[in-house]
Write a protein that holds these residues in place. Structure first.
Motif, PDB file in Angstrom:
ATOM      1  N   LYS A 341       7.599 -13.899  -3.681  1.00 28.54           N
ATOM      2  CA  LYS A 341       6.851 -12.664  -4.341  1.00 28.54           C
ATOM      3  C   LYS A 341       7.289 -11.896  -3.108  1.00 28.54           C
ATOM      4  O   LYS A 341       6.898 -10.153  -3.123  1.00 28.54           O
ATOM      5  CB  LYS A 341       5.014 -12.757  -3.478  1.00 28.54           C
ATOM      6  N   ASP A 357       0.661  -7.786 -12.727  1.00 26.92           N
ATOM      7  CA  ASP A 357      -0.170  -8.809 -12.063  1.00 26.92           C
ATOM      8  C   ASP A 357      -0.872  -9.825 -13.175  1.00 26.92           C
ATOM      9  O   ASP A 357      -0.471 -10.991 -12.914  1.00 26.92           O
ATOM     10  CB  ASP A 357      -1.584  -8.747 -11.344  1.00 26.92           C
ATOM     11  N   SER A 360       1.987 -11.817 -14.389  1.00 25.96           N
ATOM     12  CA  SER A 360       2.817 -12.509 -13.111  1.00 25.96           C
ATOM     13  C   SER A 360       4.577 -12.266 -13.867  1.00 25.96           C
ATOM     14  O   SER A 360       5.153 -12.907 -14.029  1.00 25.96           O
ATOM     15  CB  SER A 360       2.187 -13.578 -13.238  1.00 25.96           C
TER      16      SER A 360
END
Lengths: 454, 319
Positions: A341, A357, A360
């Motif tokens: 990340k 998001d 992902s």
């Protein structure tokens, strides 16, 4: 050549002390530059200890001749003994198995011991005891007008000789074999150099003391060495640092209340502090800028490796998707989700990837894509080069290419393309991507022969 | 102490030889023993310094222990406190570390790094001495000349019916401990000095050996500090070992000869001190230097004469 000494009389003691530190700053800065680049810094240290018997002898001679302490007598005795010491070092090195460090240590210690024995044993023959301890501990405030004049003229001669012989001295310092080839009288030049070095040691001794002379010789020059690559400039900087530390140290010594603190240590400490500052902050050779450079390079390589991993994942799926999953990337990079990340966040910061998001998923931006292709291309070109031109086995080339892919520049890549005749496939049969292609073209059918990287 | 210079100068061999005994047989013995116990551990460690080509690191350490001693003294206010050893070895390790940091992180070479590191620490030491001059009983003179003779003014311990000065007992203990360390670690020191790669492969970590040697060296330097000062220690470290190096190719013999050199220069030093009425420490160094000159000319392994002789026999053989 007639110097008006009456003008000196109008100076206060403090002004004279400052004047003395300027003079010795010039002398030791100039010679220090040579000493540091020749890697004979500790010869200066040995010389400064070795001249002590000469100084004592000078005082004794003055007593014998029935004159007051005369700086010129002391100076010539000190210089001759200093040269004797330098000769001894050479003699020990050339006639025994002892190495230069031991030779320097022996001369330093034995001469200094003899000097101290003479100084304590010949008390009756030394009129000016305070004068002699000035040489040992160093005290700029104790320097007399005659001393100052002697220091000035010595430094003057030193500067003139260095100025006249700058080129030969430079050549001898960096490459004495080359100097022999040019026909320079290297032995004489070395003799002149050691004489000058002894001059500068004796000049600084009264203000800094026997033991710390080498501080003024080595530290400012080493400081300058961290700031420039050119000898002339280094000499200039070294003189600047030496004068600055002399003045600052002298100023502190004259202003603080406990007048017992000798000047020498304060000057040496100032020089060391200046060195410390430059050691940390120098733009090119400083520790901070160096570690910053290393840190930045590591970051870039890490970014590039992440991009490469994303590219390879896309390639394995035949460029069917436009993005990769965070979890998959973590698996490929063999890292935890959190670390990956962070990596992706760095890519977003450099606008090389975007992150969705909801899904992902990680998507390369055009610039990120180009960089990824470049890296993969560099990698595979290099692998091919190693197998084809350098006769490496195909299974031995990966690790080398892992390193080189981050550092070869555009011109090397061009050269590789030409030498390998604009290849399409790497030794493992994978296509070498071309930078001009977009992701869509890449999935259509690979690159055509002759495509260049740019 | 008797003022020797006022004694009438009599050129009489016996009188010259007997002269030190004006001080009293016991005191003469204590002085020589003190000098010897200071010089002996130095000479043994010095042998390894010379072999490792680190003589000038020894010089750097001997200068740099000064601030360590002063700081430890300011806390304990006792010159015989063991904390001084801690302070000194701290300073010794600090200078070793500084040298390493300067020459490994920048392009400044090792020689200049040594120069920068030890001069700055020594400068700090001298400044501390002069600022706290009233509190610290180390004066600048002691740093330069040492005060070997002052052991006679110290408190004494009664041993076997003799009043032995305390510093002599301390030095003797340090000397014995150093000798024991050298004997116990002989193999490690031998191997790591001659073949660091081999030593590392057997598991003697070179860095640890290096730093340990430096720490022991700092402790020895600090115990000799009072006797000979910060600067002349280098003479006690290097000169015996260098002289022995010219007399033998074997490490064991070299260590033995270094010890003998320490003993002879202690005795000769005493004579020079009495004859010339100069500083004892300086006299010891002069004696040691004279012995070095002898070794340089007559050394059986590497002396000038033996080498000239070898050259001559070789050229004769060729004829």
């Amino acid at each position: 050549m007639d110097y008006d000494f009456t003008t000196l009389a109008s100076f206060t003691i403090n002004q004279k002390a400052f004047l003395a530190t300027i003079i010795l700053g010039v002398a030791s800065g100039l010679l220090g530059a040579f000493v540091v680049v020749r890697r004979i810094a500790l010869v200066g240290d040995a010389l400064s200890h070795a001249v002590l018997p000469g100084v004592v002898l000078g005082f004794v001679m003055c007593h014998m001749l029935g004159i007051d302490k005369n700086p010129w007598v002391i100076f010539s005795c000190a210089v001759s003994i200093g040269l004797l010491g330098a000769g001894m070092v050479r003699a020990i090195e050339s006639t025994t198995r002892l190495k230069s460090d031991a030779a320097l240590g022996i001369v330093l210690a034995s001469f200094f011991g003899v000097g101290l024995a003479m100084q304590s044993g010949l008390k009756d023959y030394i009129d000016n005891r305070a004068g002699i301890s000035t040489y040992i501990y160093g005290n700029a405030a104790m320097i007399s007008d005659a001393d100052l004049a002697a220091m000035f003229w010595t430094t003057f001669v030193l500067v003139v000789v260095v100025w006249l012989l700058i080129r030969p001295l430079l050549v001898v310092s960096f490459d004495s074999g080359f100097a022999v080839g040019l026909g320079y009288p290297v032995k004489w030049l070395n003799f002149i150099f050691y004489t000058l070095l002894t001059f500068s040691v004796v000049v600084s001794m009264q203000a800094v003391g026997v033991i710390l002379v080498s501080a003024l010789l080595i530290t400012p020059a080493a400081t300058a060495y961290l700031l420039t690559d050119r000898l002339y400039r280094m000499m200039l900087y070294a003189v600047g640092f030496a004068v600055a530390s002399g003045l600052l140290g002298c100023y502190v010594s004259l202003t603080i209340d406990s007048a017992d603190v000798p000047t020498g240590p304060l000057i040496a400490l100032t020089a060391a502090i200046l060195f410390g500052l430059v050691y940390l902050m120098a733009p090119q050779h400083g520790v901070i800028s160096k570690s910053l450079k290393v840190f930045r390079r590591k970051q870039r390589i890490n970014r590039e490796n992440t991009l490469k991993a994303i590219y390879k994942m896309l390639e394995n799926e035949g460029f069917a998707h436009d993005g990769v999953g965070l979890r998959d990337l973590a698996e490929v990079r063999k890292r935890s989700i959190e670390e990956v990340k962070l990596d992706v966040q760095r890519l977003r910061k450099s606008k090389e990837a975007s992150f969705d998001d909801a899904k992902s998923g990680i998507y390369l931006t055009p610039s990120g894509w180009r960089r990824a292709v470049e890296i993969v291309r560099n990698h595979r070109l290099w692998e091919l080069y190693l197998t084809n031109q350098a006769d490496y086995d195909a299974d031995h080339v990966h690790d080398d290419a892992e390193k080189i892919e981050h550092v070869i520049g555009a011109s090397t890549v061009r050269q590789l393309e030409r030498d390998l005749d604009f290849p399409v496939l790497d030794p493992h049969g994978k296509p070498i991507p071309s930078v001009s292609q977009t992701m869509a073209q890449q999935s259509d059918g690979g690159s055509q022969k002759g495509a260049t990287g740019y | 102490m008797v003022d020797l210079r006022k004694e009438q100068q009599v050129i009489n061999m016996v009188e010259w030889i007997e002269r030190p005994f004006i001080l009293g047989a016991e005191d003469v013995f204590y002085l020589v023993m003190m000098a010897f116990f200071v010089a002996l551990p130095c000479s043994q460690l010095g042998a390894f310094l010379v072999l490792r080509r680190m003589s000038l690191v020894g010089d750097a350490i001997s200068h740099s222990v000064l601030p360590g001693i002063v700081v430890a003294f300011l806390f304990t206010e006792d010159l015989s406190s063991p904390w001084l050893l801690v302070g000194a070895s701290g300073a010794g390790l600090l200078v070793t570390f500084m040298i390493e940091m300067i020459h490994s992180k920048t392009r400044v070479k090792q020689d200049a790094a040594i120069g920068i590191a030890f001069t700055s620490l020594f400068a700090i030491g001298v400044i501390l001495v002069s600022v706290y001059a009233s509190k610290v009983h180390i004066d600048a003179d002691c740093v330069v000349y040492g005060k070997l003779v002052s052991i006679l003014d110290h408190d004494s311990v009664t041993m076997l019916g003799y009043d032995v000065p305390k510093p002599l007992v301390t030095s003797a203990i340090v000397a014995i401990l150093t000798m024991l360390t050298v004997i116990v670690c002989y193999r490690i020191l031998l191997l790591s000095s001659f073949d660091p790669g081999m030593a590392a492969s057997i598991g003697y970590r070179p860095r640890i050996v290096h730093y340990a040697l430096m720490a022991v060296l700092s402790m020895v330097v600090v115990t000799s500090f009072q006797a000979v000062g910060a600067i002349l220690v280098i003479a006690l470290l290097i000169i015996p070992a260098a002289s022995a190096y010219l007399c033998s190719h074997r490490l064991k013999v070299m260590l033995l000869l270094s010890g003998v050199h320490a003993l002879i220069s202690s005795v000769m030093g005493l004579y020079l001190y009495v004859w010339m009425d100069c500083s004892f420490a300086a006299a010891m160094v002069v004696a040691g230097s004279i012995l070095f000159l002898f070794a340089w000319f007559f050394g059986p392994a590497d002396g000038i004469i033996i080498k000239a002789f070898h050259r001559r026999s070789i050229s004769l053989g060729n004829d």
